[in-house]
Design a protein around this motif. Structure first.
Motif, PDB file in Angstrom:
ATOM      1  N   ASP A  72      -9.885  -2.937  -0.205  1.00  0.00           N
ATOM      2  CA  ASP A  72      -8.641  -2.662  -0.937  1.00  0.00           C
ATOM      3  C   ASP A  72      -8.470  -1.147  -0.947  1.00  0.00           C
ATOM      4  O   ASP A  72      -9.447  -0.416  -1.150  1.00  0.00           O
ATOM      5  CB  ASP A  72      -8.756  -3.185  -2.382  1.00  0.00           C
ATOM      6  CG  ASP A  72      -7.461  -3.025  -3.183  1.00  0.00           C
ATOM      7  OD1 ASP A  72      -6.424  -2.618  -2.588  1.00  0.00           O
ATOM      8  OD2 ASP A  72      -7.472  -3.305  -4.402  1.00  0.00           O
ATOM      9  N   VAL A  73      -7.254  -0.688  -0.666  1.00  0.00           N
ATOM     10  CA  VAL A  73      -6.976   0.742  -0.830  1.00  0.00           C
ATOM     11  C   VAL A  73      -5.850   0.842  -1.864  1.00  0.00           C
ATOM     12  O   VAL A  73      -4.680   0.704  -1.544  1.00  0.00           O
ATOM     13  CB  VAL A  73      -6.617   1.426   0.506  1.00  0.00           C
ATOM     14  CG1 VAL A  73      -6.368   2.913   0.296  1.00  0.00           C
ATOM     15  CG2 VAL A  73      -7.750   1.240   1.519  1.00  0.00           C
ATOM     16  N   MET A  74      -6.266   1.031  -3.110  1.00  0.00           N
ATOM     17  CA  MET A  74      -5.353   1.002  -4.255  1.00  0.00           C
ATOM     18  C   MET A  74      -4.981   2.382  -4.755  1.00  0.00           C
ATOM     19  O   MET A  74      -3.994   2.546  -5.456  1.00  0.00           O
ATOM     20  CB  MET A  74      -5.970   0.169  -5.392  1.00  0.00           C
ATOM     21  CG  MET A  74      -7.116   0.819  -6.165  1.00  0.00           C
ATOM     22  SD  MET A  74      -8.520   1.365  -5.135  1.00  0.00           S
ATOM     23  CE  MET A  74      -9.291  -0.217  -4.791  1.00  0.00           C
ATOM     24  N   SER A  75      -5.787   3.406  -4.402  1.00  0.00           N
ATOM     25  CA  SER A  75      -5.591   4.763  -4.931  1.00  0.00           C
ATOM     26  C   SER A  75      -6.720   5.640  -4.399  1.00  0.00           C
ATOM     27  O   SER A  75      -7.620   5.150  -3.726  1.00  0.00           O
ATOM     28  CB  SER A  75      -5.715   4.754  -6.464  1.00  0.00           C
ATOM     29  OG  SER A  75      -7.056   4.458  -6.833  1.00  0.00           O
ATOM     30  N   TYR A  76      -6.654   6.930  -4.754  1.00  0.00           N
ATOM     31  CA  TYR A  76      -7.833   7.779  -4.603  1.00  0.00           C
ATOM     32  C   TYR A  76      -8.862   7.373  -5.659  1.00  0.00           C
ATOM     33  O   TYR A  76      -8.500   6.868  -6.736  1.00  0.00           O
ATOM     34  CB  TYR A  76      -7.469   9.255  -4.790  1.00  0.00           C
ATOM     35  CG  TYR A  76      -6.858   9.841  -3.538  1.00  0.00           C
ATOM     36  CD1 TYR A  76      -7.648  10.486  -2.603  1.00  0.00           C
ATOM     37  CD2 TYR A  76      -5.498   9.708  -3.276  1.00  0.00           C
ATOM     38  CE1 TYR A  76      -7.100  10.999  -1.436  1.00  0.00           C
ATOM     39  CE2 TYR A  76      -4.941  10.212  -2.112  1.00  0.00           C
ATOM     40  CZ  TYR A  76      -5.752  10.856  -1.197  1.00  0.00           C
ATOM     41  OH  TYR A  76      -5.225  11.353  -0.039  1.00  0.00           O
ATOM     42  N   ILE A  77     -10.128   7.612  -5.357  1.00  0.00           N
ATOM     43  CA  ILE A  77     -11.204   7.336  -6.308  1.00  0.00           C
ATOM     44  C   ILE A  77     -11.968   8.635  -6.545  1.00  0.00           C
ATOM     45  O   ILE A  77     -12.807   9.049  -5.740  1.00  0.00           O
ATOM     46  CB  ILE A  77     -12.149   6.238  -5.765  1.00  0.00           C
ATOM     47  CG1 ILE A  77     -11.370   4.930  -5.580  1.00  0.00           C
ATOM     48  CG2 ILE A  77     -13.332   6.036  -6.707  1.00  0.00           C
ATOM     49  CD1 ILE A  77     -10.782   4.334  -6.857  1.00  0.00           C
TER      50      ILE A  77
ATOM     51  N   ASN B 198       0.878  -1.176   0.000  1.00  0.00           N
ATOM     52  CA  ASN B 198       0.000   0.000   0.000  1.00  0.00           C
ATOM     53  C   ASN B 198       0.913   1.224   0.000  1.00  0.00           C
ATOM     54  O   ASN B 198       1.788   1.334   0.864  1.00  0.00           O
ATOM     55  CB  ASN B 198      -0.907   0.004   1.245  1.00  0.00           C
ATOM     56  CG  ASN B 198      -1.685   1.313   1.397  1.00  0.00           C
ATOM     57  OD1 ASN B 198      -1.209   2.236   2.036  1.00  0.00           O
ATOM     58  ND2 ASN B 198      -2.851   1.398   0.813  1.00  0.00           N
TER      59      ASN B 198
ATOM     60  N   TYR C 135     -11.625  -3.147  -9.206  1.00  0.00           N
ATOM     61  CA  TYR C 135     -12.112  -2.312  -8.099  1.00  0.00           C
ATOM     62  C   TYR C 135     -13.291  -2.979  -7.383  1.00  0.00           C
ATOM     63  O   TYR C 135     -14.276  -3.350  -8.017  1.00  0.00           O
ATOM     64  CB  TYR C 135     -12.527  -0.955  -8.671  1.00  0.00           C
ATOM     65  CG  TYR C 135     -13.067  -0.009  -7.643  1.00  0.00           C
ATOM     66  CD1 TYR C 135     -12.211   0.703  -6.818  1.00  0.00           C
ATOM     67  CD2 TYR C 135     -14.440   0.151  -7.474  1.00  0.00           C
ATOM     68  CE1 TYR C 135     -12.703   1.567  -5.855  1.00  0.00           C
ATOM     69  CE2 TYR C 135     -14.947   1.012  -6.514  1.00  0.00           C
ATOM     70  CZ  TYR C 135     -14.071   1.716  -5.707  1.00  0.00           C
ATOM     71  OH  TYR C 135     -14.558   2.569  -4.752  1.00  0.00           O
TER      72      TYR C 135
ATOM     73  N   TYR D 170     -12.418   3.152   1.656  1.00  0.00           N
ATOM     74  CA  TYR D 170     -11.286   2.510   2.338  1.00  0.00           C
ATOM     75  C   TYR D 170     -11.614   1.070   2.757  1.00  0.00           C
ATOM     76  O   TYR D 170     -11.181   0.613   3.807  1.00  0.00           O
ATOM     77  CB  TYR D 170     -10.863   3.342   3.561  1.00  0.00           C
ATOM     78  CG  TYR D 170     -10.436   4.755   3.193  1.00  0.00           C
ATOM     79  CD1 TYR D 170      -9.087   5.076   3.058  1.00  0.00           C
ATOM     80  CD2 TYR D 170     -11.382   5.751   2.952  1.00  0.00           C
ATOM     81  CE1 TYR D 170      -8.690   6.362   2.706  1.00  0.00           C
ATOM     82  CE2 TYR D 170     -10.995   7.038   2.586  1.00  0.00           C
ATOM     83  CZ  TYR D 170      -9.648   7.334   2.474  1.00  0.00           C
ATOM     84  OH  TYR D 170      -9.263   8.603   2.115  1.00  0.00           O
TER      85      TYR D 170
ATOM     86  N   TYR E 244       0.893   5.579  -5.283  1.00  0.00           N
ATOM     87  CA  TYR E 244       0.177   4.299  -5.290  1.00  0.00           C
ATOM     88  C   TYR E 244       0.710   3.343  -6.364  1.00  0.00           C
ATOM     89  O   TYR E 244       0.221   2.222  -6.492  1.00  0.00           O
ATOM     90  CB  TYR E 244      -1.317   4.534  -5.499  1.00  0.00           C
ATOM     91  CG  TYR E 244      -2.047   4.808  -4.195  1.00  0.00           C
ATOM     92  CD1 TYR E 244      -2.205   3.803  -3.259  1.00  0.00           C
ATOM     93  CD2 TYR E 244      -2.566   6.061  -3.907  1.00  0.00           C
ATOM     94  CE1 TYR E 244      -2.872   4.026  -2.068  1.00  0.00           C
ATOM     95  CE2 TYR E 244      -3.238   6.297  -2.711  1.00  0.00           C
ATOM     96  CZ  TYR E 244      -3.381   5.270  -1.796  1.00  0.00           C
ATOM     97  OH  TYR E 244      -4.041   5.494  -0.616  1.00  0.00           O
TER      98      TYR E 244
ATOM     99  N   GLY F 227     -10.722   1.883  -1.915  1.00  0.00           N
ATOM    100  CA  GLY F 227      -9.944   3.081  -2.222  1.00  0.00           C
ATOM    101  C   GLY F 227     -10.346   4.306  -1.429  1.00  0.00           C
ATOM    102  O   GLY F 227     -11.244   4.281  -0.576  1.00  0.00           O
ATOM    103  N   GLU F 228      -9.629   5.386  -1.736  1.00  0.00           N
ATOM    104  CA  GLU F 228      -9.872   6.675  -1.079  1.00  0.00           C
ATOM    105  C   GLU F 228     -10.971   7.398  -1.864  1.00  0.00           C
ATOM    106  O   GLU F 228     -10.693   8.109  -2.825  1.00  0.00           O
ATOM    107  CB  GLU F 228      -8.590   7.501  -1.039  1.00  0.00           C
ATOM    108  CG  GLU F 228      -7.442   6.806  -0.310  1.00  0.00           C
ATOM    109  CD  GLU F 228      -6.419   7.804   0.198  1.00  0.00           C
ATOM    110  OE1 GLU F 228      -6.825   8.850   0.740  1.00  0.00           O
ATOM    111  OE2 GLU F 228      -5.210   7.540   0.042  1.00  0.00           O
TER     112      GLU F 228
END
Ligand SMILES: [Zn+2]
Length: 440
Positions: A384-389, A109, A339, A381, A409, A357-358
């Motif tokens: 999975d937290v892979m990036s901002y969304i 992460n 996602y 959140y 990320y 995600g965020e």
């Protein structure tokens, strides 16, 4: 009290809790400016699990953690083991991260934020391995604790979140936009025993756990950590669980001192306690979950684009370009990202939407417009937290959340303009599958 109060319980509930505080100094995540491991602990970090079982034996497990973000590489392992060991399948398990910025770096992460030496890297690897075990174990502990319980739900509100996407002539920067959208809701799910005593409370807020800024090197859960401690102190024997909602573009205001983190935590705890003392809506009926993956695409990228960045002044842009070029060399550039979108339904009374995600606040505002604001809780959140969304609006505006953060990320660049439509279409599908109807 009259014997009428001894009515049968609607559910069984079980609560598990396990300390996940790092045992030794470890790199902390969230701020790229940090250059050495943690220096002590303000309070413990926790993984907490709430398992709800309906009268037909249907079960859901909600796990909250005082962590920056759990990546898919870790939650996939935890979910597979929870299914195998306890028979709770992927759709019925929610894994949420509080997004504290004074917690440990989690393997996979925000990994391109730091370049660690072998010793620091080993500490992070060992922490992830121990965490994986504990996240499985905490669900097991909650199952052991199953006992008759009743649920009720209500909403409070808090106002220390401020939209942080400040518009300037040079574009959007991280600052303050008092006019920007926020979500003041503080959803509260109350879990009581048949004696009416509080056993657990699940609550949330849409605001970054970033009161403590990059110069803080002591481990804590930020305002959410302080809020949980205050609620538990005021309700002996009960477990307080914080869920991070869609607060990707929200910062606490004001921020940057320990006292402010405590103050925001106290404000949230006071509001949760107030809501607990009011008459809440009964939650009953079968529990049902739906979990679906949607493949998000990215804006066009090219090998040449990354090669051009190799001599950039910014060390993070160079590190990211190298990582992307390695993927090109392997014939495996990232074209899409899987996602996760999830909904958990409790009878006709409550829906928990859990997005990966965020997630920026636009999503929760849209979901509440479409499905009504009663009996709903929308978390980001999760799983999975892979990036901002970003929403389409935020994507078009640009700035840190939709664009620059993708470097940390380790993703190729901004999402394409289908991102909001694709996610909302998937929300519509999981809502349909769990039986939550739109209001319009
Ligand atoms: Zn963030």
């Amino acid at each position: 009290m009259a014997p009428l109060c001894m009515a049968a319980a609607d559910y069984k509930a079980g609560i598990g809790r396990i300390v996940i505080t790092p045992e030794k100094p470890i790199y902390m995540s969230g701020y790229a400016s940090r250059n050495h491991p943690s220096e002590g602990v303000i309070h413990d970090l926790w993984a907490k699990a709430l398992v709800i079982e309906d009268s037909k034996g249907g079960r859901v497990a909600i796990v909250t953690t005082d962590l920056i973000g759990l990546p898919r590489s870790l939650t996939d392992i935890v979910a597979a083991r929870v299914e195998k060991q306890y028979g709770i399948d992927r759709a019925q398990l929610v894994l949420n991260s509080s997004h504290t910025h004074t917690g440990p770096l989690i393997r996979h992460n925000l990994e391109t934020m730091f370049e660690l030496g072998p010793e620091d890297s080993q500490v992070v690897t060992d922490y992830a391995a121990a965490l994986t075990e504990k996240l499985v174990a905490v669900v097991g502990a909650a199952l052991q604790d199953l006992a008759p319980a009743n649920l009720s739900f209500g909403n409070g509100h808090a106002t220390f979140a401020i939209n942080r996407r400040q518009k300037t002539p040079r574009g959007v920067i991280i600052g303050e936009d008092p006019e920007g959208p926020t979500d003041p809701d503080v959803p509260v799910l109350k879990v009581t025993g048949t004696d009416g005593k509080l056993r657990a409370v699940l609550f949330g807020y849409a605001c970054h756990n970033t009161t403590l800024t990059g110069e803080f090197y002591r481990i804590s859960g930020d305002y959410a950590g302080f809020a949980q401690i205050a609620i538990e102190e005021g309700n002996p024997g009960a477990t307080a669980m914080f869920m991070m909602l869609a607060g990707a573009d929200q910062n606490p205001h004001p921020r940057s001192t320990l006292e402010l983190a405590q103050q925001h935590g106290k404000e949230l705890a006071t509001e949760v306690n107030r809501v607990l003392g009011t008459k809440l809506a009964r939650v009953h009926g079968p529990v049902r979950g739906a979990f679906q993956i949607v493949e998000l695409g990215f804006a066009p990228q090219s090998r040449e684009g990354f090669e051009a960045r190799l001599h950039d002044k910014d060390v993070h842009r160079v590190r990211h370009a190298k990582a992307m070029l390695r993927l090109y060399d392997d014939g495996n550039p990232i074209r899409r990202y899987p996602y996760p979108v999830q909904a958990i339904q409790f009878g006709k009374d409550l829906t928990l939407v859990a997005l990966g995600g965020e997630v920026v606040v636009d999503y929760v505002l849209r979901i509440k417009r479409e499905y009504g604001s009663k009996g709903i809780m929308v978390a980001g959140y999760s799983n999975d937290v892979m990036s901002y969304i970003p929403s389409l609006r935020v994507l078009k505006e640009g700035g840190y959340e939709p664009d620059f953060s993708m470097i940390y990320y380790g993703l190729p660049g901004p999402y394409d303009e289908h991102v909001e439509d694709q996610i909302m279409n998937t929300v519509h599908q999981v809502m349909k599958r769990v039986g939550r109807a739109a209001v319009q």
